[in-house]
Design an enzyme around this catalytic site. Structure first.
Site, PDB file in Angstrom:
ATOM      1  N   GLY A   1      32.629  66.335  85.402  1.00 43.53           N
ATOM      2  CA  GLY A   1      32.284  67.720  85.734  1.00 43.53           C
ATOM      3  C   GLY A   1      33.455  68.650  86.020  1.00 43.53           C
TER       4      GLY A   1
ATOM      5  N   GLU B   1      37.164  68.713  92.370  1.00 45.15           N
ATOM      6  CA  GLU B   1      35.755  68.446  92.037  1.00 45.15           C
ATOM      7  C   GLU B   1      35.067  69.723  91.579  1.00 45.15           C
ATOM      8  OE1 GLU B   1      33.586  66.462  91.326  1.00 45.15           O
ATOM      9  OE2 GLU B   1      33.533  64.660  92.542  1.00 45.15           O
TER      10      GLU B   1
ATOM     11  N   ASP C   1      28.064  67.888  96.902  1.00 38.20           N
ATOM     12  CA  ASP C   1      26.621  67.960  97.128  1.00 38.20           C
ATOM     13  C   ASP C   1      26.284  67.094  98.356  1.00 38.20           C
ATOM     14  OD1 ASP C   1      23.805  67.724  96.768  1.00 38.20           O
ATOM     15  OD2 ASP C   1      23.997  68.073  94.635  1.00 38.20           O
TER      16      ASP C   1
ATOM     17  N   PHE D   1      19.692  74.488  90.867  1.00 39.68           N
ATOM     18  CA  PHE D   1      20.125  73.615  89.777  1.00 39.68           C
ATOM     19  C   PHE D   1      21.103  74.388  88.903  1.00 39.68           C
ATOM     20  CE2 PHE D   1      18.583  69.587  87.681  1.00 39.68           C
ATOM     21  CZ  PHE D   1      19.752  69.431  86.953  1.00 39.68           C
ATOM     22  N   VAL D   2      22.383  74.167  89.156  1.00 38.88           N
ATOM     23  CA  VAL D   2      23.414  74.946  88.463  1.00 38.88           C
ATOM     24  C   VAL D   2      24.069  74.146  87.331  1.00 38.88           C
ATOM     25  CG1 VAL D   2      23.966  76.600  90.271  1.00 38.88           C
ATOM     26  CG2 VAL D   2      25.017  74.346  90.340  1.00 38.88           C
TER      27      VAL D   2
ATOM     28  N   ARG E   1      27.676  71.818  79.642  1.00 38.34           N
ATOM     29  CA  ARG E   1      29.009  71.801  80.243  1.00 38.34           C
ATOM     30  C   ARG E   1      29.905  72.879  79.638  1.00 38.34           C
ATOM     31  NH1 ARG E   1      29.657  67.036  83.382  1.00 38.34           N
ATOM     32  NH2 ARG E   1      28.679  65.162  82.565  1.00 38.34           N
TER      33      ARG E   1
HETATM   34  C1  PRP Z   1      28.769  65.343  90.346  1.00 37.94           C
HETATM   35  C2  PRP Z   1      30.054  65.961  90.862  1.00 37.94           C
HETATM   36  C3  PRP Z   1      30.452  65.037  91.972  1.00 37.94           C
HETATM   37  C4  PRP Z   1      29.140  64.521  92.478  1.00 37.94           C
HETATM   38  C5  PRP Z   1      28.775  65.274  93.709  1.00 37.94           C
HETATM   39  O1  PRP Z   1      29.085  64.370  89.414  1.00 37.94           O
HETATM   40  O2  PRP Z   1      31.039  66.048  89.876  1.00 37.94           O
HETATM   41  O3  PRP Z   1      31.267  63.984  91.518  1.00 37.94           O
HETATM   42  O4  PRP Z   1      28.140  64.776  91.482  1.00 37.94           O
HETATM   43  O5  PRP Z   1      27.577  64.811  94.212  1.00 37.94           O
HETATM   44  P1  PRP Z   1      27.475  64.116  95.648  1.00 37.94           P
HETATM   45  O6  PRP Z   1      28.214  64.976  96.614  1.00 37.94           O
HETATM   46  O7  PRP Z   1      25.983  64.136  95.899  1.00 37.94           O
HETATM   47  O8  PRP Z   1      28.017  62.725  95.555  1.00 37.94           O
HETATM   48  P2  PRP Z   1      28.007  63.703  88.447  1.00 37.94           P
HETATM   49  O9  PRP Z   1      27.526  62.412  89.059  1.00 37.94           O
HETATM   50  O10 PRP Z   1      26.950  64.721  88.109  1.00 37.94           O
HETATM   51  O11 PRP Z   1      28.864  63.310  87.174  1.00 37.94           O
HETATM   52  P3  PRP Z   1      29.703  64.268  86.183  1.00 37.94           P
HETATM   53  O12 PRP Z   1      30.901  64.758  86.953  1.00 37.94           O
HETATM   54  O13 PRP Z   1      30.088  63.354  85.063  1.00 37.94           O
HETATM   55  O14 PRP Z   1      28.796  65.401  85.744  1.00 37.94           O
END
Ligand code: PRP
Length: 186
Positions: A44, A99, A103, A152-153, A165
């Site tokens: 991400g 990051e 979340d 949901f962004v 993306r």
């Molecule tokens: C997203 C983001 C963080 C994580 C945050 O990654 O990049 O790594 O979720 O969420 P949290 O605070 O609840 O742990 P994702 O798992 O969607 O993978 P990506 O980066 O490949 O989209």
């Protein structure tokens, strides 16, 4: 057209550019005289990382890490697995973890613990988006682009089912896209 799945634009390209430049300027000030190492947490953060480091004027190093969560659905669990580790040794380095979104904090709580064990000189966290209302683990970012509500962004690196993306802005996804019952075809 991916844009048809977007309910509204939350952060335009210009708003993102402006805020990323502000964050970079702050990092330039905070790390003056040092050479930070930016660690992008894939996938991400790849667009944010690319824009952020181009706005930073300090000498710096870059590395990448990928993690996957064992969680199901849209919420990550506390269980995180490293699927791609760093190439560089971070001992004694000033680390800035980059990051796209903070979340629940599950991913970062785990990752920061792993990185801390490798004895860097310092670790700070820079996240483009922060959803404090969703936090489960007590993780705080040192640099935050924008706090966001629990929406949901997607876009600017953020995905739904690996799509969106490449949108150059951040938008709110229409609920019918991720709630198949509402449209019959997601
Ligand atoms: C997203 C983001 C963080 C994580 C945050 O990654 O990049 O790594 O979720 O969420 P949290 O605070 O609840 O742990 P994702 O798992 O969607 O993978 P990506 O980066 O490949 O989209």
């Amino acid at each position: 057209m991916q844009a048809q799945d977007i309910e509204r634009v939350l952060f335009t390209e210009e708003a993102l550019r402006t805020r990323v430049a502000e964050l970079a300027a702050q990092i330039d000030r905070d790390y003056a005289g040092r050479e930070p190492m930016f660690i992008s947490v894939l996938r991400g953060s790849f667009i944010f990382m690319a824009d952020l480091v181009r706005a930073v004027t300090l000498p710096c190093k870059l590395d990448f890490m990928a993690v996957s969560s064992y969680g199901s659905g849209t919420t990550s669990s506390g269980q995180v697995k490293i699927t791609k580790d760093l190439s560089e040794n971070i001992e004694g380095r000033d680390i800035v973890v980059v990051e796209d979104i903070l979340d629940s904090g599950n991913t970062l709580a785990y990752l920061l613990q792993i990185l801390q064990a490798r004895r860097p000189a310092s670790i700070r966290l820079c996240t483009l988006l922060d959803k404090p209302s969703r936090r489960v683990k007590p993780v705080q970012a040192d640099y935050v682009g924008f706090p966001v509500e629990d929406l949901f962004v997607v876009g600017y690196g953020l995905d739904y089912a690996e799509r969106y993306r490449n949108l150059p802005y951040i938008g709110v996804l229409k609920p019918q896209v991720y709630e198949p019952a509402a449209s019959g075809d997601a």
